[in-house]
Design an enzyme around this catalytic site. Structure first.
Site, PDB file in Angstrom:
ATOM      1  N   GLU A  34       0.828  -1.216   0.000  1.00 56.85           N
ATOM      2  CA  GLU A  34       0.000   0.000   0.000  1.00 56.85           C
ATOM      3  C   GLU A  34       0.864   1.268   0.000  1.00 56.85           C
ATOM      4  O   GLU A  34       0.531   2.250  -0.656  1.00 56.85           O
ATOM      5  CB  GLU A  34      -0.949  -0.022   1.200  1.00 56.85           C
ATOM      6  CG  GLU A  34      -1.984  -1.137   1.056  1.00 56.85           C
ATOM      7  CD  GLU A  34      -2.850  -1.267   2.294  1.00 56.85           C
ATOM      8  OE1 GLU A  34      -2.389  -1.885   3.270  1.00 56.85           O
ATOM      9  OE2 GLU A  34      -3.968  -0.738   2.286  1.00 56.85           O
ATOM     10  N   GLU A  43      -4.363  -9.562   3.778  1.00 58.96           N
ATOM     11  CA  GLU A  43      -5.348  -9.162   4.800  1.00 58.96           C
ATOM     12  C   GLU A  43      -6.487 -10.163   4.982  1.00 58.96           C
ATOM     13  O   GLU A  43      -6.920 -10.421   6.099  1.00 58.96           O
ATOM     14  CB  GLU A  43      -5.923  -7.779   4.459  1.00 58.96           C
ATOM     15  CG  GLU A  43      -5.100  -6.616   5.004  1.00 58.96           C
ATOM     16  CD  GLU A  43      -3.950  -6.221   4.115  1.00 58.96           C
ATOM     17  OE1 GLU A  43      -3.631  -6.977   3.170  1.00 58.96           O
ATOM     18  OE2 GLU A  43      -3.363  -5.159   4.363  1.00 58.96           O
TER      19      GLU A  43
HETATM   20  N1  COA Z   1       5.096  -8.552  11.497  1.00 56.82           N
HETATM   21  C1  COA Z   1       5.990  -8.859  12.450  1.00 56.82           C
HETATM   22  N2  COA Z   1       7.062  -9.647  12.252  1.00 56.82           N
HETATM   23  C2  COA Z   1       7.224 -10.145  11.005  1.00 56.82           C
HETATM   24  C3  COA Z   1       6.339  -9.858   9.949  1.00 56.82           C
HETATM   25  C4  COA Z   1       5.226  -9.013  10.243  1.00 56.82           C
HETATM   26  N3  COA Z   1       4.346  -8.677   9.300  1.00 56.82           N
HETATM   27  N4  COA Z   1       6.753 -10.499   8.837  1.00 56.82           N
HETATM   28  C5  COA Z   1       7.889 -11.150   9.186  1.00 56.82           C
HETATM   29  N5  COA Z   1       8.157 -10.944  10.498  1.00 56.82           N
HETATM   30  C6  COA Z   1       9.298 -11.465  11.267  1.00 56.82           C
HETATM   31  C7  COA Z   1       9.116 -12.942  11.595  1.00 56.82           C
HETATM   32  O1  COA Z   1       8.317 -13.097  12.760  1.00 56.82           O
HETATM   33  C8  COA Z   1      10.545 -13.361  11.812  1.00 56.82           C
HETATM   34  O2  COA Z   1      10.955 -12.929  13.097  1.00 56.82           O
HETATM   35  P1  COA Z   1      11.771 -13.957  14.083  1.00 56.82           P
HETATM   36  O3  COA Z   1      13.050 -14.212  13.333  1.00 56.82           O
HETATM   37  O4  COA Z   1      11.936 -13.172  15.332  1.00 56.82           O
HETATM   38  O5  COA Z   1      10.914 -15.165  14.190  1.00 56.82           O
HETATM   39  C9  COA Z   1      11.320 -12.515  10.798  1.00 56.82           C
HETATM   40  O6  COA Z   1      10.474 -11.433  10.457  1.00 56.82           O
HETATM   41  C10 COA Z   1      11.650 -13.276   9.526  1.00 56.82           C
HETATM   42  O7  COA Z   1      10.426 -13.796   9.002  1.00 56.82           O
HETATM   43  P2  COA Z   1      10.183 -15.374   8.739  1.00 56.82           P
HETATM   44  O8  COA Z   1       8.706 -15.601   8.842  1.00 56.82           O
HETATM   45  O9  COA Z   1      11.074 -16.188   9.609  1.00 56.82           O
HETATM   46  O10 COA Z   1      10.683 -15.476   7.251  1.00 56.82           O
HETATM   47  P3  COA Z   1      10.138 -16.486   6.157  1.00 56.82           P
HETATM   48  O11 COA Z   1      11.044 -16.341   5.004  1.00 56.82           O
HETATM   49  O12 COA Z   1       9.934 -17.837   6.732  1.00 56.82           O
HETATM   50  O13 COA Z   1       8.688 -15.919   5.759  1.00 56.82           O
HETATM   51  C11 COA Z   1       7.040 -14.267   5.178  1.00 56.82           C
HETATM   52  C12 COA Z   1       8.547 -14.624   5.231  1.00 56.82           C
HETATM   53  C13 COA Z   1       6.934 -12.823   4.675  1.00 56.82           C
HETATM   54  C14 COA Z   1       6.349 -15.217   4.232  1.00 56.82           C
HETATM   55  C15 COA Z   1       6.424 -14.398   6.570  1.00 56.82           C
HETATM   56  O14 COA Z   1       7.268 -13.730   7.491  1.00 56.82           O
HETATM   57  C16 COA Z   1       5.047 -13.829   6.677  1.00 56.82           C
HETATM   58  O15 COA Z   1       4.097 -14.446   6.234  1.00 56.82           O
HETATM   59  N6  COA Z   1       4.939 -12.634   7.318  1.00 56.82           N
HETATM   60  C17 COA Z   1       3.649 -12.016   7.575  1.00 56.82           C
HETATM   61  C18 COA Z   1       3.098 -11.312   6.340  1.00 56.82           C
HETATM   62  C19 COA Z   1       1.783 -10.667   6.690  1.00 56.82           C
HETATM   63  O16 COA Z   1       0.780 -11.335   6.862  1.00 56.82           O
HETATM   64  N7  COA Z   1       1.801  -9.329   6.878  1.00 56.82           N
HETATM   65  C20 COA Z   1       0.675  -8.596   7.386  1.00 56.82           C
HETATM   66  C21 COA Z   1      -0.134  -8.018   6.291  1.00 56.82           C
HETATM   67  S1  COA Z   1      -1.555  -7.181   6.930  1.00 56.82           S
END
Ligand code: COA
Length: 255
Positions: free
Chosen positions: A115, A135
């Site tokens: 966004e 979302e």
């Molecule tokens: N909010 C808070 N922390 C987040 C985050 C978010 N939106 N996205 C990633 N992180 C953090 C993870 O918790 C992790 O922290 P940790 O090492 O302390 O556990 C770190 O970033 C690395 O992410 P990780 O999930 O281990 O990497 P990955 O390669 O396995 O996956 C994603 C990457 C982007 C697929 C996954 O992190 C994800 O799905 N994130 C959420 C996306 C989302 O739904 N955003 C909100 C939209 S409204």
């Protein structure tokens, strides 16, 4: 300007560089980032030395992985988490900036990350970029303007598909959908954006601001209203040029 924790702000040769700086959590957008971004965007808007803004994400893995889910989960409720975000209208502030904003997108570009990119004027992505609107999976809808900005950029059908299915889109598809202007190899992302900023910056700030307004505001108007807007803005530009000329000292020297 004060030092920030979640955002780095640098100003060099007329370019304001904003770097989202929480690489350990993929630059997730939290309340502190909201407050710091608010100050930085205000500076970009109001500082006459800044002619173009560049928005980018720190670290190797993401531009921004969306709203900070840990804050969402620890807030008393998702409703309160959302209301807190609305206390500062960062998105309105983005839109109030008449200077060109260019976005450099790499890695994850999710939720509010996407966004924010949509609130910029030109989006350049690296080949590893992935775009998504997760979302629906959280039972919420976009709150940083995405439900309005995404269809204005890629149209209704593709926006609905991305939002309703939650399917992510890779850089090449994002380019085909016109979600991004260009896709470049990762090592060329920042140089490309920088070059683009320098090309843009070479033009008159007033002309840039009026051209941006003509296109951005005109899109929400009928063609007739848009043409009137263009004529009005063009008139302002000419009036400005005339008064500049009138204020210039007489040329002396050989004819
Ligand atoms: N909010 C808070 N922390 C987040 C985050 C978010 N939106 N996205 C990633 N992180 C953090 C993870 O918790 C992790 O922290 P940790 O090492 O302390 O556990 C770190 O970033 C690395 O992410 P990780 O999930 O281990 O990497 P990955 O390669 O396995 O996956 C994603 C990457 C982007 C697929 C996954 O992190 C994800 O799905 N994130 C959420 C996306 C989302 O739904 N955003 C909100 C939209 S409204």
């Amino acid at each position: 300007m004060a030092e920030f924790e979640t955002v780095i702000y640098q100003k060099e040769n007329g370019v304001g560089y904003i770097t989202l700086n929480r690489p350990r959590v993929l630059n997730a957008y939290n309340i502190q980032m909201r407050d710091e971004l608010y100050q930085v965007l205000g500076a970009i808007r109001d500082d006459p030395e800044v002619r173009v803004g560049i928005l980018r994400g720190a670290g190797e893995r993401a531009f921004c992985a969306g709203a900070d889910l840990s804050e969402f989960l620890t807030a008393p409720s998702p409703i309160i988490a959302r209301e807190v975000r609305w206390e500062r209208d960062v998105w309105g502030l983005f839109l109030s900036i008449d200077k060109p904003l260019i976005c450099a997108l790499h890695g994850y570009v999710l939720g509010s990350g996407l966004e924010m990119a949509l609130l910029c004027d030109i989006r350049v992505a690296s080949e590893d970029a992935q775009f998504g609107v997760p979302e629906m999976g959280l039972g919420i809808i976009p709150a940083a303007g995405g439900s309005q900005t995404l269809p204005r950029v890629i149209g209704q059908g593709h926006s609905l598909e991305m939002l309703l299915s939650g399917r992510w889109v890779k850089a090449e598809e994002a380019y085909r959908l016109k979600l991004v202007n260009r896709v470049v190899p990762r090592e060329e992302l920042w140089p490309t954006v920088e070059k683009l900023a320098n090309e843009v910056k070479a033009h008159s700030p007033l002309a840039l601001s009026l051209a941006k307004q003509a296109i951005s505001r005109g899109l929400d108007m009928s063609l007739e209203e848009g043409l009137e807007l263009e004529a009005r803005l063009g008139g302002r530009l000419l009036a400005g040029l005339r008064s500049d000329k009138a204020n210039q000292p007489e040329q002396t020297g050989p004819e």
